[in-house]
Design a protein around this motif. Structure first.
Motif, PDB file in Angstrom:
ATOM      1  N   ALA A  13       0.903  -1.085   0.102  1.00 14.33           N
ATOM      2  CA  ALA A  13      -0.082   0.178  -0.060  1.00 14.33           C
ATOM      3  C   ALA A  13       0.816   1.139  -0.135  1.00 14.33           C
ATOM      4  N   GLU A  35       9.727   0.515   8.402  1.00 15.33           N
ATOM      5  CA  GLU A  35      10.496  -0.087   9.408  1.00 15.33           C
ATOM      6  C   GLU A  35      11.422  -1.056   8.874  1.00 15.33           C
ATOM      7  N   GLU A  36      10.936  -1.829   8.058  1.00  9.53           N
ATOM      8  CA  GLU A  36      11.674  -3.009   7.513  1.00  9.53           C
ATOM      9  C   GLU A  36      13.031  -2.241   6.534  1.00  9.53           C
ATOM     10  N   ARG A  43       4.817  -9.374  -0.871  1.00 10.70           N
ATOM     11  CA  ARG A  43       4.709 -10.482   0.077  1.00 10.70           C
ATOM     12  C   ARG A  43       4.122 -11.922  -0.307  1.00 10.70           C
ATOM     13  N   LYS A  48       5.053 -18.727  -1.181  1.00  6.78           N
ATOM     14  CA  LYS A  48       4.970 -19.725  -2.343  1.00  6.78           C
ATOM     15  C   LYS A  48       6.302 -19.790  -3.098  1.00  6.78           C
ATOM     16  N   VAL A  81       8.400   4.819  12.485  1.00 12.17           N
ATOM     17  CA  VAL A  81       7.677   6.071  12.866  1.00 12.17           C
ATOM     18  C   VAL A  81       7.002   5.899  14.411  1.00 12.17           C
ATOM     19  N   VAL A 108       0.481   1.142   7.267  1.00 12.86           N
ATOM     20  CA  VAL A 108       1.288   0.273   8.457  1.00 12.86           C
ATOM     21  C   VAL A 108       0.967  -1.305   8.250  1.00 12.86           C
ATOM     22  N   ARG A 129       5.759 -13.219   7.843  1.00 10.23           N
ATOM     23  CA  ARG A 129       5.182 -12.104   7.483  1.00 10.23           C
ATOM     24  C   ARG A 129       6.000 -11.261   6.642  1.00 10.23           C
ATOM     25  N   ASP A 277      -4.077  -3.172   4.691  1.00  7.67           N
ATOM     26  CA  ASP A 277      -4.103  -4.323   5.971  1.00  7.67           C
ATOM     27  C   ASP A 277      -4.584  -3.664   7.179  1.00  7.67           C
ATOM     28  N   SER A 294      -5.266  -8.198   1.396  1.00 12.54           N
ATOM     29  CA  SER A 294      -5.090  -8.505   0.086  1.00 12.54           C
ATOM     30  C   SER A 294      -4.091  -7.472  -0.579  1.00 12.54           C
ATOM     31  N   VAL A 295      -3.583  -8.020  -1.617  1.00 10.07           N
ATOM     32  CA  VAL A 295      -2.823  -7.260  -2.477  1.00 10.07           C
ATOM     33  C   VAL A 295      -3.714  -6.201  -3.159  1.00 10.07           C
ATOM     34  N   TRP A 323      -6.207 -14.398  -4.221  1.00 13.47           N
ATOM     35  CA  TRP A 323      -5.771 -15.603  -4.803  1.00 13.47           C
ATOM     36  C   TRP A 323      -5.094 -16.222  -3.795  1.00 13.47           C
TER      37      TRP A 323
HETATM   38  C1  LIG Z   1       3.146 -14.682   3.465  1.00 14.58           C
HETATM   39  C2  LIG Z   1       2.008 -14.024   2.764  1.00 14.58           C
HETATM   40  C3  LIG Z   1       1.557 -14.543   1.798  1.00 14.58           C
HETATM   41  C4  LIG Z   1       0.438 -13.626   1.220  1.00 14.58           C
HETATM   42  N1  LIG Z   1      -0.202 -14.194   0.105  1.00 14.58           N
HETATM   43  C5  LIG Z   1      -1.192 -13.450  -0.698  1.00 14.58           C
HETATM   44  C6  LIG Z   1      -1.738 -13.696  -1.728  1.00 14.58           C
HETATM   45  O1  LIG Z   1      -1.644 -14.864  -2.247  1.00 14.58           O
HETATM   46  N2  LIG Z   1      -2.685 -12.738  -2.478  1.00 14.58           N
HETATM   47  C7  LIG Z   1      -2.894 -11.709  -1.773  1.00 14.58           C
HETATM   48  O2  LIG Z   1      -3.749 -10.844  -2.268  1.00 14.58           O
HETATM   49  N3  LIG Z   1      -2.640 -11.383  -0.846  1.00 14.58           N
HETATM   50  C8  LIG Z   1      -1.639 -12.213   0.125  1.00 14.58           C
HETATM   51  N4  LIG Z   1      -1.009 -11.829   1.087  1.00 14.58           N
HETATM   52  C9  LIG Z   1      -1.553 -10.478   1.862  1.00 14.58           C
HETATM   53  C10 LIG Z   1      -0.804  -9.289   1.263  1.00 14.58           C
HETATM   54  O3  LIG Z   1       0.644  -9.421   1.118  1.00 14.58           O
HETATM   55  C11 LIG Z   1      -1.175  -7.975   2.124  1.00 14.58           C
HETATM   56  O4  LIG Z   1      -2.743  -8.018   2.263  1.00 14.58           O
HETATM   57  C12 LIG Z   1      -0.428  -6.718   1.698  1.00 14.58           C
HETATM   58  O5  LIG Z   1       0.895  -7.030   1.870  1.00 14.58           O
HETATM   59  C13 LIG Z   1      -0.954  -5.509   2.532  1.00 14.58           C
HETATM   60  O6  LIG Z   1      -0.053  -4.499   2.216  1.00 14.58           O
HETATM   61  P1  LIG Z   1       0.065  -3.160   3.181  1.00 14.58           P
HETATM   62  O7  LIG Z   1       0.944  -2.274   2.451  1.00 14.58           O
HETATM   63  O8  LIG Z   1      -1.337  -3.000   3.697  1.00 14.58           O
HETATM   64  O9  LIG Z   1       0.700  -3.838   4.586  1.00 14.58           O
HETATM   65  P2  LIG Z   1       2.244  -4.547   4.808  1.00 14.58           P
HETATM   66  O10 LIG Z   1       2.412  -5.333   3.512  1.00 14.58           O
HETATM   67  O11 LIG Z   1       2.017  -5.564   6.248  1.00 14.58           O
HETATM   68  O12 LIG Z   1       3.227  -3.312   5.076  1.00 14.58           O
HETATM   69  C14 LIG Z   1       3.093  -2.688   6.082  1.00 14.58           C
HETATM   70  C15 LIG Z   1       4.524  -2.132   6.057  1.00 14.58           C
HETATM   71  O13 LIG Z   1       4.373  -1.173   7.331  1.00 14.58           O
HETATM   72  C16 LIG Z   1       5.625  -1.120   8.014  1.00 14.58           C
HETATM   73  N5  LIG Z   1       5.353  -0.338   9.377  1.00 14.58           N
HETATM   74  C17 LIG Z   1       4.513  -0.784  10.076  1.00 14.58           C
HETATM   75  N6  LIG Z   1       4.339   0.004  11.389  1.00 14.58           N
HETATM   76  C18 LIG Z   1       5.366   0.946  10.945  1.00 14.58           C
HETATM   77  C19 LIG Z   1       5.865   2.059  11.665  1.00 14.58           C
HETATM   78  N7  LIG Z   1       5.429   2.560  12.934  1.00 14.58           N
HETATM   79  N8  LIG Z   1       6.857   2.956  10.989  1.00 14.58           N
HETATM   80  C20 LIG Z   1       7.489   2.328  10.013  1.00 14.58           C
HETATM   81  N9  LIG Z   1       6.854   1.350   9.115  1.00 14.58           N
HETATM   82  C21 LIG Z   1       5.933   0.616   9.870  1.00 14.58           C
HETATM   83  C22 LIG Z   1       5.586  -2.775   8.121  1.00 14.58           C
HETATM   84  O14 LIG Z   1       6.998  -3.031   8.772  1.00 14.58           O
HETATM   85  C23 LIG Z   1       5.441  -3.241   6.749  1.00 14.58           C
HETATM   86  O15 LIG Z   1       6.649  -3.225   6.017  1.00 14.58           O
HETATM   87  C24 LIG Z   1       0.033 -12.419   1.545  1.00 14.58           C
HETATM   88  C25 LIG Z   1       0.834 -12.068   3.044  1.00 14.58           C
HETATM   89  C26 LIG Z   1       1.803 -12.848   3.468  1.00 14.58           C
HETATM   90  C27 LIG Z   1       2.307 -12.393   4.847  1.00 14.58           C
END
Ligand SMILES: Cc1cc2nc3c(=O)[nH]c(=O)nc-3n(C[C@H](O)[C@H](O)[C@H](O)COP(=O)(O)OP(=O)(O)OC[C@H]3O[C@@H](n4cnc5c(N)ncnc54)[C@H](O)[C@@H]3O)c2cc1C
Length: 413
Positions: A13, A35-36, A43, A48, A81, A108, A129, A277, A294-295, A323
């Motif tokens: 996101a 943070e990472e 992800r 996979k 943050v 986040v 994760r 998420d 989800s992505v 998926w």
């Molecule tokens: C192993 C795995 C397999 C998956 N497979 C699928 C799939 O097949 N299909 C699908 O649709 N979805 C899948 N997902 C779900 C999908 O990857 C997530 O829904 C998506 O990555 C969400 O994105 P996001 O950016 O909201 O959150 P995230 O990807 O969790 O990113 C949030 C980021 O914010 C950072 N962060 C948090 N707090 C702070 C802070 N205070 N300061 C700085 N950084 C911070 C975290 O470290 C992280 O890097 C999978 C997830 C995982 C873990």
């Protein structure tokens, strides 16, 4: 130039917000803080292709490192943050630095729910994760022989499939009566129980895990409340996630099952958005407020917010889809099946090509497709456009979904 947009979180996101802001023609400063310690990556492959050793880090990067410089995105990895000052419009990092913002996007994400039973902290009990965790899982899988997966949801089952494909003995322990039960119909759960069993995975549903036993600090077995013991030299836990809401909560932004946002994905502070998420939003397709993992949700919400920040205020109204890949089977889900009152299917489990259509009050609300990508693609169009389809038509292979979906453009054009 002003302070521009600060994005917290370098996941799907956060990355997409930065990229889409530039596509939208946004000229202000963009600061992307995560943070990472890595540049943004995908992800899904972690459970996979990456876990199987078929994909390396380069192949899962969302963009090469040069992308951020080329698009004037100040990428700051490896920094957390810790606070948002809404009065000053600034964020503070654990390192003490601070950044002013005009618009702030909280992307986040979520973190794994941890087990709190006895033995949960033994060496050999792993979660997945992040990339760093994936590297450990992949390494530990090499020498492990008996793997117990706790949790029969998407990630647990994907990991079970990977471990089994690597020749390990695998047991999946699921607390509920069937696999992936929060997301799919019994027919799909049954199919997946059969698929895993056919590959040699032992699937135990209704399993109440009570303890993880170990010796010398290392995991040895997983115990159920009924006394059953499953030997393990590696335990992989996939029991869901909890949204990261601390920053929002500490800055007095409303939080429910995630950071609460309106149809523009705005929090109660008009300069602060929350997406992906971590966010709970009103979803027209669910008919209620939901938090999706989800992505698609992360990427589409990012694009929506980027458009709004760039001056094209935009209501979020994308159809959810998802998926999962397990062994050589792809399950694709479109729509949200919660509250369905009728289910029909097309195809059959024997051919490993099956779609399940979910209806609510006569309206198609979701489709789950196993190895039937066309049904999925057409389903997305039909549900998004609200094209009428009866359960009888859905179950009848001779009814051409492509033709019906094709009529959408014609009707609107
Ligand atoms: C192993 C795995 C397999 C998956 N497979 C699928 C799939 O097949 N299909 C699908 O649709 N979805 C899948 N997902 C779900 C999908 O990857 C997530 O829904 C998506 O990555 C969400 O994105 P996001 O950016 O909201 O959150 P995230 O990807 O969790 O990113 C949030 C980021 O914010 C950072 N962060 C948090 N707090 C702070 C802070 N205070 N300061 C700085 N950084 C911070 C975290 O470290 C992280 O890097 C999978 C997830 C995982 C873990």
């Amino acid at each position: 130039m002003g302070s521009g947009t600060v994005i917290v979180g370098t996941g799907q996101a956060g990355f997409q917000t930065a990229a889409s802001l530039r596509t939208e023609g946004y000229q202000e400063k963009i600061t992307l803080i995560g943070e990472e310690p890595h540049i943004p990556y995908q992800r899904p492959p972690l459970s996979k292709g990456f876990a199987l050793g078929q994909q390396d880090f380069e192949s899962i990067e969302l963009r090469p490192r040069s992308f951020y410089q080329d698009h004037r995105i100040d990428l700051i990895p490896g920094k957390k943050v810790t606070a948002v000052d809404r009065g000053q419009r600034s964020v503070t990092l654990a390192s003490g630095e601070s950044f002013l913002y005009e618009k702030l996007v909280l992307a986040v994400g979520a973190r794994n729910r941890k087990l709190s039973i006895k033995g949960a902290k033994l060496d050999g009990v792993l979660y997945l994760r992040s990339l760093d965790e994936a590297v450990v899982v992949k390494e530990r899988l090499k020498n492990a022989q008996q793997i117990v997966v706790i949790g029969g949801g998407f990630i647990g089952l994907e990991l079970a499939a990977v471990a089994c494909s690597l020749g390990k003995s695998v047991t999946v322990l699921e607390a509920l009566p069937r696999l992936m039960s929060r997301a799919v119909a019994p027919l799909i759960s049954e199919f997946y129980s059969g698929l895993h069993a056919s590959k040699g995975v032992k699937v135990v549903c209704g399993a109440s895990v009570s303890e993880i036993a170990g010796s010398g600090g290392k995991v040895q077995a997983v115990l159920l409340a009924n006394g059953t013991r499953y030997s393990a030299d590696l335990v992989l836990v996939g029991v869901g996630v909890v949204p990261s809401t601390e920053l929002a909560r500490n800055s007095m932004l409303p939080v429910a099952n995630g950071i609460a946002v309106n149809e523009y994905l705005q929090t109660s502070d008009e300069n602060i958005f929350a997406i992906g998420d971590c966010a709970e939003h009103p979803c027209a397709f669910a008919g209620e407020r939901v938090r999706l993992e989800s992505v698609q949700n992360a990427a589409d919400q990012a694009q929506c917010v980027a458009a709004t920040i760039a001056g094209r205020r935009n209501v979020y109204r994308a159809l959810p889809w998802f998926w999962t890949d397990q062994f050589d089977v792809k399950l694709q889900m479109a729509g949200i099946s919660n509250g369905h009152d009728c289910v029909v299917s097309r195809g059959n489990a024997e051919s490993r090509k099956l779609s399940v259509f979910y209806f609510k009050e006569g309206r198609l609300i979701a489709i789950d497709s196993i190895n039937r990508p066309l049904d999925h693609m057409m389903g997305r169009k039909l549900i998004a456009a609200g094209v009428p389809l009866t359960p009888a038509q859905a179950a009848d292979e001779s009814v051409d979904l492509k033709k019906l979906a094709g009529s959408i453009g014609a009707a609107h054009g």
